[in-house]
Design an enzyme around this catalytic site. Sequence first.
Site, mmCIF file in Angstrom:
data_model
loop_
_atom_site.group_PDB
_atom_site.id
_atom_site.type_symbol
_atom_site.label_atom_id
_atom_site.label_comp_id
_atom_site.label_asym_id
_atom_site.label_seq_id
_atom_site.Cartn_x
_atom_site.Cartn_y
_atom_site.Cartn_z
ATOM 1 N N ASP A 47 -4.782 24.172 30.227
ATOM 2 C CA ASP A 47 -4.793 23.697 31.611
ATOM 3 C C ASP A 47 -5.073 22.187 31.656
ATOM 4 O OD1 ASP A 47 -7.480 23.719 30.996
ATOM 5 O OD2 ASP A 47 -8.120 24.816 32.772
ATOM 6 N N SER A 48 -5.269 21.580 30.468
ATOM 7 C CA SER A 48 -5.329 20.119 30.375
ATOM 8 C C SER A 48 -4.036 19.500 30.903
ATOM 9 C CB SER A 48 -5.577 19.682 28.924
ATOM 10 O OG SER A 48 -4.678 20.326 28.050
ATOM 11 N N ASP A 86 -3.622 29.330 28.766
ATOM 12 C CA ASP A 86 -4.971 29.038 29.275
ATOM 13 C C ASP A 86 -5.116 29.557 30.703
ATOM 14 O OD1 ASP A 86 -7.446 27.939 28.909
ATOM 15 O OD2 ASP A 86 -6.794 25.845 29.038
ATOM 16 N N LYS A 116 -6.555 32.419 26.916
ATOM 17 C CA LYS A 116 -7.860 31.783 26.667
ATOM 18 C C LYS A 116 -8.597 31.686 27.994
ATOM 19 C CE LYS A 116 -8.472 27.143 25.940
ATOM 20 N NZ LYS A 116 -9.435 26.784 26.987
ATOM 21 N N GLU A 118 -12.604 30.319 29.721
ATOM 22 C CA GLU A 118 -13.839 29.567 29.468
ATOM 23 C C GLU A 118 -15.067 30.399 29.858
ATOM 24 O OE1 GLU A 118 -13.675 25.710 31.347
ATOM 25 O OE2 GLU A 118 -11.758 25.221 30.400
ATOM 26 N N GLU A 185 -15.930 23.274 22.073
ATOM 27 C CA GLU A 185 -15.551 21.917 22.514
ATOM 28 C C GLU A 185 -16.787 21.033 22.673
ATOM 29 O OE1 GLU A 185 -12.749 21.624 25.725
ATOM 30 O OE2 GLU A 185 -13.038 19.459 25.914
HETATM 31 O O1 KIV Z 1 -6.813 22.820 28.180
HETATM 32 C C1 KIV Z 1 -6.900 22.475 27.002
HETATM 33 O O2 KIV Z 1 -6.093 21.723 26.471
HETATM 34 C C2 KIV Z 1 -8.043 22.986 26.254
HETATM 35 C C3 KIV Z 1 -8.299 22.399 24.912
HETATM 36 C C4 KIV Z 1 -8.889 21.073 25.075
HETATM 37 C C5 KIV Z 1 -9.120 23.300 24.067
HETATM 38 O O3 KIV Z 1 -8.739 23.834 26.737
#
Ligand code: KIV
Length: 286
Positions: A47-48, A86, A116, A118, A185
Site C-alpha cells: 500500500d506504499s 497488502d 499481508k 499490519e 519494519e
Molecule cells: O507497503 C509496503 O510497501 C510495505 C513494505 C514497506 C513492507 O508494507
Amino acid sequence: MTRKKITILDLQRKKENSIPITMLTAYDYSSAILVDESEMDMILVGDSLGMVVMGLENTVPVTMDEMIHHCRMVSRGAKYTFLVGDMPFLSYEVSIAEAVRNAGRFLKEAGMDAVKLEGGTEMAETVRAIVRAGMPVMGHIGLTPQSVSKLGGFKVQGKTAESAQCLLQDALALEEAGCFSIVLEAVPDSVAQVISQQLTIHTIGIGAGAGCDGQVLVYHDMLGLFNGYSPKFVKQYVNLREQISEALVQYRKEVQAGEFPDKTHTYKMSKRELDGFLENVKKHQA
Ligand code: KIV
C-alpha cells in the site's frame, strides 16, 4: 534449468537452509515483469503505492479497490514470483468476516498468492480466520505505517527492552495464528535477529538489519524514482529519476529544435504512391 513458480514451501525451505529470501514491491505490469525477470522470490504489491504512485502523504487513504486494481496489473506481469497483496487500512480491522472477504478478493479477483496485514497480537484472531479460509497471511510489525498517527510519525520501534519484548510476543502470536511470514519494519538489528531466531517461519526485514531471513525494499526507493523522504535503511542502487529527467529534457529540446523526429523515426511512402496522392489533392482543390 526451467524456472518454476515460487511457492510457500520454497520459502519455508529457504528459511530452513538459511538462504536469504528476496522481495521487492511492484505496482504495475511493466515493473512486475522487470522484478519477475530479476528472479526475485516475492513481490509485494504494497500500500506504499499510495505514497510513491498516488502522491499521498501516507498509506491511510488507500482503498481496497485501488489495491485490487494494482494487484491485477502485477499478476499479469509476474509469472514466477510469489505475490503478496497488502490489505489497506480498515479493510481487516472492522470485523473478522470483512477481513476474510477482503482477503479473498486479493486471491479471487487479483491473482495474488497471499495477503499481508499490519499488527501483532491484536490481529491474531483475524489472521487465524483468513488462514482457516485457505489463504496465506504475512504479518507486519514494528513500524506499521497504517498506524502512523498512533505512533506519532514514522519512527524506529522496539528500542527499549520492554518494547522489544512486546515485538517478540507479537511475532510469536502471529506465528501461532498461522502466518507464513512476518515483515519487521524499522527495528534495531539485534531485536530483529532475536525474533528471527525464535520463529520457525521466516522474517522479512525493511530497516531491520541483516539478521532477518529476507529483505524487502520499495521499488521506487531503490531505483531512485521517488523524490520524497528517504529513510536511512534505503539503499539507492541507481538514480533513475536523474536519467529520466535528462531524457525528458533532451526530447523536449529536440522537438523544439526540429531535430525529432528524424529520418530513422519516420515512415515513408513510395514516390509513385506519393505522386498519385498529390495529384488527387490537386484535383480536389481545383
Ligand atoms: O507497503 C509496503 O510497501 C510495505 C513494505 C514497506 C513492507 O508494507
